[in-house]
Design a protein around this motif. Sequence first.
Motif, PDB file in Angstrom:
ATOM      1  N   LEU A   1      -8.334  -4.961  -0.841  1.00 25.47           N
ATOM      2  CA  LEU A   1      -6.979  -4.249  -0.407  1.00 25.47           C
ATOM      3  C   LEU A   1      -7.447  -2.790  -1.090  1.00 25.47           C
ATOM      4  N   ARG A   2      -7.404  -2.572  -2.659  1.00 23.08           N
ATOM      5  CA  ARG A   2      -7.413  -1.468  -3.246  1.00 23.08           C
ATOM      6  C   ARG A   2      -8.109  -0.026  -2.835  1.00 23.08           C
ATOM      7  N   GLY A   3      -9.383  -1.378  -2.638  1.00 23.77           N
ATOM      8  CA  GLY A   3     -10.883  -0.107  -1.607  1.00 23.77           C
ATOM      9  C   GLY A   3     -10.521   0.715  -0.845  1.00 23.77           C
ATOM     10  N   GLU A   4      -9.737  -0.321   0.142  1.00 28.64           N
ATOM     11  CA  GLU A   4      -9.077  -0.006   1.186  1.00 28.64           C
ATOM     12  C   GLU A   4      -8.630   1.391   1.539  1.00 28.64           C
ATOM     13  N   VAL A   5      -7.327   1.310   0.338  1.00 31.93           N
ATOM     14  CA  VAL A   5      -6.296   1.787   0.301  1.00 31.93           C
ATOM     15  C   VAL A   5      -6.697   3.117  -0.307  1.00 31.93           C
ATOM     16  N   ALA A   6      -7.375   3.296  -1.272  1.00 30.20           N
ATOM     17  CA  ALA A   6      -8.103   4.292  -1.838  1.00 30.20           C
ATOM     18  C   ALA A   6      -9.060   5.168  -0.648  1.00 30.20           C
ATOM     19  N   ALA A   7      -9.856   4.637  -0.085  1.00 28.34           N
ATOM     20  CA  ALA A   7     -10.380   5.099   0.959  1.00 28.34           C
ATOM     21  C   ALA A   7      -9.666   6.046   1.744  1.00 28.34           C
ATOM     22  N   TYR A   8      -8.554   4.900   2.451  1.00 31.07           N
ATOM     23  CA  TYR A   8      -7.355   5.829   3.703  1.00 31.07           C
ATOM     24  C   TYR A   8      -7.294   7.126   3.214  1.00 31.07           C
ATOM     25  N   LEU A   9      -6.597   6.703   1.516  1.00 33.20           N
ATOM     26  CA  LEU A   9      -6.145   8.419   1.289  1.00 33.20           C
ATOM     27  C   LEU A   9      -6.394   9.280   1.246  1.00 33.20           C
ATOM     28  N   SER A  10      -8.055   9.036   0.757  1.00 39.14           N
ATOM     29  CA  SER A  10      -8.845  10.046   0.575  1.00 39.14           C
ATOM     30  C   SER A  10      -9.513  10.734   2.215  1.00 39.14           C
ATOM     31  N   ILE A  11      -8.867  10.241   3.451  1.00 35.89           N
ATOM     32  CA  ILE A  11      -9.624  10.663   4.449  1.00 35.89           C
ATOM     33  C   ILE A  11      -8.127  11.235   5.173  1.00 35.89           C
ATOM     34  N   ALA A  12      -6.971   9.749   5.270  1.00 35.61           N
ATOM     35  CA  ALA A  12      -5.748  10.899   5.540  1.00 35.61           C
ATOM     36  C   ALA A  12      -4.712  11.013   4.685  1.00 35.61           C
ATOM     37  N   ARG A  13      -4.983  11.293   3.156  1.00 29.58           N
ATOM     38  CA  ARG A  13      -3.416  12.833   2.702  1.00 29.58           C
ATOM     39  C   ARG A  13      -4.237  13.015   1.402  1.00 29.58           C
ATOM     40  N   GLY A  14      -5.792  13.593   2.036  1.00 30.71           N
ATOM     41  CA  GLY A  14      -6.018  14.454   0.499  1.00 30.71           C
ATOM     42  C   GLY A  14      -6.981  13.983  -0.809  1.00 30.71           C
ATOM     43  N   LEU A  15      -6.984  12.865  -0.566  1.00 29.92           N
ATOM     44  CA  LEU A  15      -6.073  12.356  -2.207  1.00 29.92           C
ATOM     45  C   LEU A  15      -7.267  11.772  -2.637  1.00 29.92           C
ATOM     46  N   GLN A  16      -7.974  12.175  -3.478  1.00 28.40           N
ATOM     47  CA  GLN A  16      -8.786  11.963  -4.209  1.00 28.40           C
ATOM     48  C   GLN A  16      -8.370  10.706  -5.194  1.00 28.40           C
ATOM     49  N   CYS A  17      -9.022   9.734  -5.572  1.00 27.07           N
ATOM     50  CA  CYS A  17      -7.798   8.275  -6.509  1.00 27.07           C
ATOM     51  C   CYS A  17      -9.615   7.240  -6.554  1.00 27.07           C
ATOM     52  N   SER A  18      -9.912   6.369  -7.501  1.00 27.35           N
ATOM     53  CA  SER A  18     -10.336   5.457  -7.365  1.00 27.35           C
ATOM     54  C   SER A  18      -9.463   4.231  -7.266  1.00 27.35           C
ATOM     55  N   PRO A  19     -10.268   3.018  -7.074  1.00 28.23           N
ATOM     56  CA  PRO A  19      -9.278   1.726  -6.815  1.00 28.23           C
ATOM     57  C   PRO A  19      -9.167   1.236  -7.466  1.00 28.23           C
ATOM     58  N   SER A  20      -9.009   1.541  -9.489  1.00 26.12           N
ATOM     59  CA  SER A  20      -8.879   1.290 -10.419  1.00 26.12           C
ATOM     60  C   SER A  20      -7.448   1.621 -10.075  1.00 26.12           C
ATOM     61  N   GLN A  21      -6.743   2.647 -10.428  1.00 24.22           N
ATOM     62  CA  GLN A  21      -6.020   3.718 -10.688  1.00 24.22           C
ATOM     63  C   GLN A  21      -4.549   3.177  -9.338  1.00 24.22           C
ATOM     64  N   VAL A  22      -4.695   2.367  -8.222  1.00 23.44           N
ATOM     65  CA  VAL A  22      -4.153   1.672  -7.263  1.00 23.44           C
ATOM     66  C   VAL A  22      -3.841   0.839  -7.247  1.00 23.44           C
ATOM     67  N   PHE A  23      -2.233  -0.720  -7.416  1.00 15.58           N
ATOM     68  CA  PHE A  23      -1.590  -0.558  -7.349  1.00 15.58           C
ATOM     69  C   PHE A  23      -1.232  -1.370  -6.401  1.00 15.58           C
ATOM     70  N   ILE A  24      -1.364  -2.712  -5.660  1.00  9.59           N
ATOM     71  CA  ILE A  24      -0.034  -3.117  -4.494  1.00  9.59           C
ATOM     72  C   ILE A  24       1.013  -4.135  -5.147  1.00  9.59           C
ATOM     73  N   THR A  25       2.328  -2.999  -3.947  1.00  8.50           N
ATOM     74  CA  THR A  25       3.268  -3.406  -4.933  1.00  8.50           C
ATOM     75  C   THR A  25       3.883  -4.804  -3.305  1.00  8.50           C
ATOM     76  N   ALA A  26       4.772  -5.063  -4.054  1.00 12.74           N
ATOM     77  CA  ALA A  26       6.447  -5.087  -3.191  1.00 12.74           C
ATOM     78  C   ALA A  26       6.676  -4.127  -1.994  1.00 12.74           C
ATOM     79  N   GLY A  27       5.882  -3.190  -1.551  1.00 15.68           N
ATOM     80  CA  GLY A  27       7.206  -2.292  -0.918  1.00 15.68           C
ATOM     81  C   GLY A  27       7.525  -0.980  -1.506  1.00 15.68           C
TER      82      GLY A  27
END
Length: 468
Positions: free
Chosen positions: A154-180
């Motif tokens: 999921l962290r990898g998918e979020v990083a890919a989505y942000l790159s495509i849809a929000r112009g935000l380049q980040c690695s999966p290591s920077q992504v934390f899944i949270t309770a909303g």
Amino acid sequence: MTALAFHIDRVKKMPLSKQIYCAIRDAIESGQIPAHAKLPSWRDLAAQLGVSRGTVRLAYERLIDEQLAVGLGAAGTRVTERPPSSSRSVTTTEAVPMSTLFRDFSTRPVVFQMGVPAQDAFPQPLWSRLAIQAAREASTAPVGYPDPRGDAALRGEVAAYLSIARGLQCSPSQVFITAGFAGALGLVTRGLRLEGQTAWVEDPGFPLTRTGLTLAGLTVAAIPVDAEGLDVDAGLRLAGNATLAVVTPGQQAPLGMTMSLARRLQLLDWARSTGAWIIEDDYLGELQLNGRAAPALASLAHDERVLHVGTFSKTISPALRLGFLVVPPALVRPFGDLAACLAPAPAGAVQRTVANFMHGGHYLRHLRRMKRLYAARRAALLRCLEEEASDALTVQMTAGMAVVTGLTGPGSDVEIARRAWPFGLAPTPLSPWSVRAPQAQGLLLGVTNINEQRLAADCRRLAALART
């Protein structure tokens, strides 16, 4: 022997024994059934209600376990003596957040309700298949502690989505899944150690963000917004010592404007020069109904002072309680320690379902369909407001998936919203979003769950409530 007069609902999902227990418990604690009163026998109450004696027995055993009653064998079951302080008559309405005053939790979305995606347009069969697949994967996975930062897929998918849809380049290591969003806000305030500091928040702005920051020990400074978003100059005048700003630059909540590039650069320059941090609440993500959404603020933050927060609440379902936080590389390790010790990611099966939904391309397709649907429903609402309610409600602007209306009369928006709820309408009052006086009176009307066949009647009903 005390006679009990209550009914059970066989359509409810609540077990019959629990319904019987709750009814007797409430009668005891309200004083309707006095202390030492004898309850009907299992046989008598079962015959009265048309249930089995075993069902009644389970209810009585729970009452006895909780010391609300005592079993005396052949002498029957009697109510125990209760101290006055045990009464449940005390309510806590004053402590309930404004966003929950007019509805019950876990109910189906209703007309004009904000923050909830379209119930009737969700791809339920597809989601069910993916959820079953995720459950199977989880059941066969090695037994061990999951990654507290979140599922790697999921962290990898979020990083890919942000790159495509929000112009935000980040690695999966920077992504934390949270309770909303709430989970992300708690993680940030702890991770940055901001207790005792001052935070800028938008005025008007999301009430629960202000409350959350206050509970985390910060002093909240309400900074006005204008057509370009947060007024940074006003922030410097009102709270120049702030070390945090929480903003909704993509679509300001609740007014809907996009923060201008000049204002974004000014905000980033303020954070860089003062060592402050910015929380970007990207609460609608790519769900911009007019054209393409502006890139995320964090995509401009080369100095890495922005923490980006998004959720799946508005795009998939708030019932998931699933969000994500993107932190600068320098914060990856301390935030990882914090997640492991105090704020681990939610249940793995839910994360895997969302990861599979994104990996198959379903998420982006779903967003495209929802943008078309919401745009059509918003246009229908604007037409109906003009035709049926223009004398009571004035359309001020469209804001994301909501229409902002003003009141032509002197009524209270909070009171109108309260009276609308019994009619199956859930407009959100605008005034609680503001801190500084005068608080604008108005209603926020969500467009996601309207029914176009009933929309004219719903607008007429809302207008009638606004007139009185």
